[in-house]
Design a protein around this motif. Structure first.
Motif, PDB file in Angstrom:
ATOM      1  N   ALA A   1       0.753  -1.147  -0.055  1.00  0.00           N
ATOM      2  CA  ALA A   1       0.140   0.070   0.195  1.00  0.00           C
ATOM      3  C   ALA A   1       0.937   1.299  -0.077  1.00  0.00           C
ATOM      4  O   ALA A   1       0.293   2.391  -0.395  1.00  0.00           O
ATOM      5  CB  ALA A   1      -0.881  -0.081   1.336  1.00  0.00           C
ATOM      6  N   ILE A   2       2.009   1.127   0.829  1.00  0.00           N
ATOM      7  CA  ILE A   2       2.809   2.421   0.679  1.00  0.00           C
ATOM      8  C   ILE A   2       3.731   2.642  -0.449  1.00  0.00           C
ATOM      9  O   ILE A   2       3.646   3.747  -0.872  1.00  0.00           O
ATOM     10  CB  ILE A   2       4.114   2.152   1.990  1.00  0.00           C
ATOM     11  CG1 ILE A   2       3.321   2.179   3.320  1.00  0.00           C
ATOM     12  CG2 ILE A   2       5.237   3.249   1.677  1.00  0.00           C
ATOM     13  CD1 ILE A   2       4.564   1.779   4.247  1.00  0.00           C
ATOM     14  N   LEU A   3       3.851   1.492  -1.330  1.00  0.00           N
ATOM     15  CA  LEU A   3       4.446   1.692  -2.625  1.00  0.00           C
ATOM     16  C   LEU A   3       3.180   2.267  -3.480  1.00  0.00           C
ATOM     17  O   LEU A   3       3.648   2.891  -4.558  1.00  0.00           O
ATOM     18  CB  LEU A   3       4.889   0.375  -2.944  1.00  0.00           C
ATOM     19  CG  LEU A   3       6.046  -0.175  -2.261  1.00  0.00           C
ATOM     20  CD1 LEU A   3       6.458  -1.553  -2.927  1.00  0.00           C
ATOM     21  CD2 LEU A   3       7.221   0.640  -2.514  1.00  0.00           C
ATOM     22  N   HIS A   4       2.147   1.746  -3.528  1.00  0.00           N
ATOM     23  CA  HIS A   4       1.142   2.360  -4.289  1.00  0.00           C
ATOM     24  C   HIS A   4       0.765   3.793  -4.143  1.00  0.00           C
ATOM     25  O   HIS A   4       0.455   4.585  -5.172  1.00  0.00           O
ATOM     26  CB  HIS A   4      -0.327   1.286  -4.231  1.00  0.00           C
ATOM     27  CG  HIS A   4      -1.290   1.770  -4.841  1.00  0.00           C
ATOM     28  ND1 HIS A   4      -1.405   1.399  -6.297  1.00  0.00           N
ATOM     29  CD2 HIS A   4      -2.288   2.551  -4.858  1.00  0.00           C
ATOM     30  CE1 HIS A   4      -2.549   2.062  -6.900  1.00  0.00           C
ATOM     31  NE2 HIS A   4      -3.195   2.412  -5.683  1.00  0.00           N
ATOM     32  N   ALA A   5       1.014   3.992  -2.725  1.00  0.00           N
ATOM     33  CA  ALA A   5       0.845   5.574  -2.555  1.00  0.00           C
ATOM     34  C   ALA A   5       1.722   6.367  -3.205  1.00  0.00           C
ATOM     35  O   ALA A   5       1.555   7.455  -3.719  1.00  0.00           O
ATOM     36  CB  ALA A   5       0.708   5.931  -1.271  1.00  0.00           C
ATOM     37  N   ILE A   6       3.175   6.007  -3.162  1.00  0.00           N
ATOM     38  CA  ILE A   6       4.138   6.742  -3.743  1.00  0.00           C
ATOM     39  C   ILE A   6       4.314   6.736  -5.292  1.00  0.00           C
ATOM     40  O   ILE A   6       4.831   7.610  -6.032  1.00  0.00           O
ATOM     41  CB  ILE A   6       5.579   6.379  -3.106  1.00  0.00           C
ATOM     42  CG1 ILE A   6       5.817   5.110  -3.629  1.00  0.00           C
ATOM     43  CG2 ILE A   6       5.502   6.522  -1.495  1.00  0.00           C
ATOM     44  CD1 ILE A   6       7.227   4.962  -2.894  1.00  0.00           C
ATOM     45  N   GLY A   7       3.690   5.611  -5.895  1.00  0.00           N
ATOM     46  CA  GLY A   7       3.759   5.490  -7.187  1.00  0.00           C
ATOM     47  C   GLY A   7       5.049   4.806  -7.822  1.00  0.00           C
ATOM     48  O   GLY A   7       6.001   4.467  -7.060  1.00  0.00           O
ATOM     49  N   PRO A   8       4.917   4.552  -9.260  1.00  0.00           N
ATOM     50  CA  PRO A   8       5.919   3.588  -9.592  1.00  0.00           C
ATOM     51  C   PRO A   8       7.226   4.246  -9.883  1.00  0.00           C
ATOM     52  O   PRO A   8       8.188   3.267 -10.011  1.00  0.00           O
ATOM     53  CB  PRO A   8       5.376   2.945 -11.016  1.00  0.00           C
ATOM     54  CG  PRO A   8       4.482   4.158 -11.362  1.00  0.00           C
ATOM     55  CD  PRO A   8       3.820   4.471  -9.967  1.00  0.00           C
ATOM     56  N   GLY A   9       7.209   5.276  -9.657  1.00  0.00           N
ATOM     57  CA  GLY A   9       8.399   6.187 -10.232  1.00  0.00           C
ATOM     58  C   GLY A   9       9.029   6.129 -11.649  1.00  0.00           C
ATOM     59  O   GLY A   9       8.004   5.719 -12.515  1.00  0.00           O
ATOM     60  N   PRO A  10      10.254   6.726 -12.073  1.00  0.00           N
ATOM     61  CA  PRO A  10      11.257   7.009 -11.066  1.00  0.00           C
ATOM     62  C   PRO A  10      10.770   8.239 -10.124  1.00  0.00           C
ATOM     63  O   PRO A  10      10.252   9.279 -10.721  1.00  0.00           O
ATOM     64  CB  PRO A  10      12.502   7.304 -11.827  1.00  0.00           C
ATOM     65  CG  PRO A  10      11.734   7.850 -13.234  1.00  0.00           C
ATOM     66  CD  PRO A  10      10.612   7.008 -13.378  1.00  0.00           C
ATOM     67  N   LEU A  11      10.951   8.304  -8.774  1.00  0.00           N
ATOM     68  CA  LEU A  11      10.677   9.228  -8.133  1.00  0.00           C
ATOM     69  C   LEU A  11      11.904  10.190  -7.870  1.00  0.00           C
ATOM     70  O   LEU A  11      13.172   9.661  -8.190  1.00  0.00           O
ATOM     71  CB  LEU A  11      10.329   8.813  -6.680  1.00  0.00           C
ATOM     72  CG  LEU A  11       9.387   7.897  -6.703  1.00  0.00           C
ATOM     73  CD1 LEU A  11       9.040   7.289  -5.271  1.00  0.00           C
ATOM     74  CD2 LEU A  11       7.829   8.534  -7.093  1.00  0.00           C
ATOM     75  N   GLY A  12      12.003  11.463  -7.550  1.00  0.00           N
ATOM     76  CA  GLY A  12      13.078  12.219  -7.163  1.00  0.00           C
ATOM     77  C   GLY A  12      13.839  11.906  -5.814  1.00  0.00           C
ATOM     78  O   GLY A  12      14.079  10.814  -5.697  1.00  0.00           O
ATOM     79  N   ARG A  13      13.760  12.817  -5.090  1.00  0.00           N
ATOM     80  CA  ARG A  13      14.281  12.931  -3.578  1.00  0.00           C
ATOM     81  C   ARG A  13      13.223  12.249  -2.719  1.00  0.00           C
ATOM     82  O   ARG A  13      12.021  12.830  -2.514  1.00  0.00           O
ATOM     83  CB  ARG A  13      14.793  14.093  -3.248  1.00  0.00           C
ATOM     84  CG  ARG A  13      16.192  14.672  -4.125  1.00  0.00           C
ATOM     85  CD  ARG A  13      16.383  15.868  -3.660  1.00  0.00           C
ATOM     86  NE  ARG A  13      17.586  16.532  -4.372  1.00  0.00           N
ATOM     87  CZ  ARG A  13      18.295  17.628  -4.266  1.00  0.00           C
ATOM     88  NH1 ARG A  13      17.846  18.472  -3.476  1.00  0.00           N
ATOM     89  NH2 ARG A  13      19.511  17.798  -4.893  1.00  0.00           N
ATOM     90  N   VAL A  14      13.573  11.264  -1.975  1.00  0.00           N
ATOM     91  CA  VAL A  14      12.557  10.507  -1.103  1.00  0.00           C
ATOM     92  C   VAL A  14      13.086  10.584   0.313  1.00  0.00           C
ATOM     93  O   VAL A  14      14.260  10.207   0.410  1.00  0.00           O
ATOM     94  CB  VAL A  14      12.248   8.945  -1.444  1.00  0.00           C
ATOM     95  CG1 VAL A  14      11.406   8.457  -0.635  1.00  0.00           C
ATOM     96  CG2 VAL A  14      11.752   8.968  -2.847  1.00  0.00           C
TER      97      VAL A  14
END
Length: 205
Positions: free
Chosen positions: A34-47
């Motif tokens: 669920a946490i991964l779904h909340a942040i999205g597949p990426g690529p993300l920037g600074r986390v």
């Protein structure tokens, strides 16, 4: 309730690399999904990850982040986080006791999981304001916490995440990603960004 201290957490991690079975428990895996779904597949920037524990969530987040600062308050936990993300050159484990100065001035994503009820109300409010100030205007704040109390909490769990959002003194659009009888994961954006029909607005107190 008798709140656990940092020394108590440090002793637990020193004695057992997975004292709450966060790597192996099926319910913890569901929460992590669920946490991964909340942040999205990426690529993300600074986390930014607050209270990374033993790194069970950090290891899952790191592949999606261009930069991951996985912070943990205890020395023994920070060592475990470093081991969990070993080999990820753009991820680092940092010892940080909140409230405290964040490693970077701006983040695209902040993940705050399983920590708020271990803080007293004042420390939680200061941490809330620090994280809100460090999150980009279009960033995502992910909150993942129990809904039920445990004997070592400093605050009651129910609705504590909404209290955290109000303590930021900002307005948030909040989407419930997953809710069970034991825990809830929220995806939050500062009001003014695009929202969907499932979002609710949380206003400051």
């Amino acid at each position: 309730m008798r709140p656990i201290t940092l020394a108590g957490f440090d002793q637990r991690f020193a004695g057992d690399a997975d004292p709450w079975s966060t790597f192996s428990d099926a319910d913890e895996a569901l929460k992590r999904h669920a946490i991964l779904h909340a942040i999205g597949p990426g690529p993300l920037g600074r986390v930014l990850e607050i209270a990374a524990g033993n790194g069970s969530n950090s290891a899952a987040i790191a592949p999606r982040a261009l930069r991951l600062d996985a912070t943990e308050a205890t020395a023994s936990g920070t060592a475990l986080v470093a081991g969990a993300i070993a080999g990820r050159k753009r991820a680092r484990a940092i010892q940080l006791v909140v409230p405290g100065r964040l490693p970077r001035s701006r983040y695209d994503v902040a993940v705050v999981a399983e920590v708020l009820y271990y803080l007293d109300a004042g420390d939680m409010a200061r941490t809330a304001r620090d994280i809100a100030a460090g999150l980009r205007s279009d960033g995502i704040l992910v909150l993942a916490h129990h809904r039920i109390d445990y004997p070592d909490f400093a605050q009651h769990a129910e609705r504590l995440q909404l209290a955290f959002l109000r303590a930021t003194r900002r307005r948030w659009q909040v989407r419930t990603v997953r809710r069970t009888g034991r825990w809830v994961v929220l995806a939050c954006r500062l009001k003014g960004q695009r929202r969907d029909r499932r979002s609710a607005v949380v206003r400051p107190a």
